[in-house]
Design a protein around this motif. Sequence first.
Motif, PDB file in Angstrom:
ATOM      1  N   PRO A   2       0.816  -1.219   0.000  1.00  0.00           N
ATOM      2  CA  PRO A   2       0.000   0.000   0.000  1.00  0.00           C
ATOM      3  C   PRO A   2       0.849   1.267   0.000  1.00  0.00           C
ATOM      4  O   PRO A   2       1.917   1.309   0.579  1.00  0.00           O
ATOM      5  N   ARG A   3       0.347   2.288  -0.645  1.00  0.00           N
ATOM      6  CA  ARG A   3       1.020   3.584  -0.703  1.00  0.00           C
ATOM      7  C   ARG A   3       0.823   4.314   0.618  1.00  0.00           C
ATOM      8  O   ARG A   3      -0.088   4.015   1.372  1.00  0.00           O
ATOM      9  N   THR A   4       1.662   5.323   0.870  1.00  0.00           N
ATOM     10  CA  THR A   4       1.557   6.065   2.122  1.00  0.00           C
ATOM     11  C   THR A   4       1.339   7.560   1.913  1.00  0.00           C
ATOM     12  O   THR A   4       1.539   8.333   2.837  1.00  0.00           O
ATOM     13  N   ASN A   5       0.940   7.978   0.739  1.00  0.00           N
ATOM     14  CA  ASN A   5       0.641   9.379   0.481  1.00  0.00           C
ATOM     15  C   ASN A   5      -0.648   9.724   1.236  1.00  0.00           C
ATOM     16  O   ASN A   5      -1.749   9.461   0.778  1.00  0.00           O
ATOM     17  N   GLU A   6      -0.504  10.331   2.429  1.00  0.00           N
ATOM     18  CA  GLU A   6      -1.663  10.559   3.303  1.00  0.00           C
ATOM     19  C   GLU A   6      -2.707  11.511   2.723  1.00  0.00           C
ATOM     20  O   GLU A   6      -3.899  11.253   2.872  1.00  0.00           O
ATOM     21  N   ARG A   9      -4.654   9.377   0.376  1.00  0.00           N
ATOM     22  CA  ARG A   9      -5.440   8.383   1.124  1.00  0.00           C
ATOM     23  C   ARG A   9      -6.694   9.042   1.690  1.00  0.00           C
ATOM     24  O   ARG A   9      -7.796   8.492   1.588  1.00  0.00           O
ATOM     25  N   TYR A  47      -4.077   1.548  -2.446  1.00  0.00           N
ATOM     26  CA  TYR A  47      -4.082   2.081  -1.081  1.00  0.00           C
ATOM     27  C   TYR A  47      -4.795   1.179  -0.079  1.00  0.00           C
ATOM     28  O   TYR A  47      -4.540   1.265   1.118  1.00  0.00           O
ATOM     29  N   GLN A  57     -11.694   1.701   7.047  1.00  0.00           N
ATOM     30  CA  GLN A  57     -10.996   2.982   7.118  1.00  0.00           C
ATOM     31  C   GLN A  57     -11.915   4.158   6.812  1.00  0.00           C
ATOM     32  O   GLN A  57     -11.746   5.251   7.365  1.00  0.00           O
TER      33      GLN A  57
END
Length: 194
Positions: A2-6, A9, A47, A57
Amino acid sequence: MPRTNEPRRRALLDAAIDVLAAQGARGLTFRAVDTAAAVPAGTASNYFADRDALLTQAGARVHLRLAPTPERMDELSAPAPTREAVRTAMHDLFGRVSRDRAGYIALLELRLEGIRRPDVRQALTAAISDGITQSIAFHVEGGYPGGRRSAVALYLAMSGLIVEHLTLPEAWQDPGFAEIIDEVVEVTVPDPAQ
């Protein structure tokens, strides 16, 4: 992985909330979220591991969207703990929900989905239970009239009122919701001066 670009997200979760509100849980697909977020196809699936993760989420995110800002909480808790302060807080709650109609409708959809999906139910139960506990503690520890009994009654009455407002407002023409909120506070919160 998973990507971590908040920021992205959060945008995807906000899009998921909007899809839930508009199309219901059955309409919540990665493709629908990608479209609502105006991102390339396949972005949401990068994501979130699966649909359950997306639902869970989104449930956590919707509570953040509906909550008052810390600054607004400071403003609401600044006046003396009176019936009038409670009335102001209930009108504020109703206003927040009215402004983010999609957020609360998505929360209702998530509650229904939680009946069928244990992971969603567990996450929602934890978040809502925590919210109820904090709300009651704020009322009781803040010295607001009526203590725990009034806090519980207010929570349940406002929850029902909000569902009516968002689902069948036409059924409540007279009195209007503002008057009903005033009546709910009048009935559930004692006036210490009397």
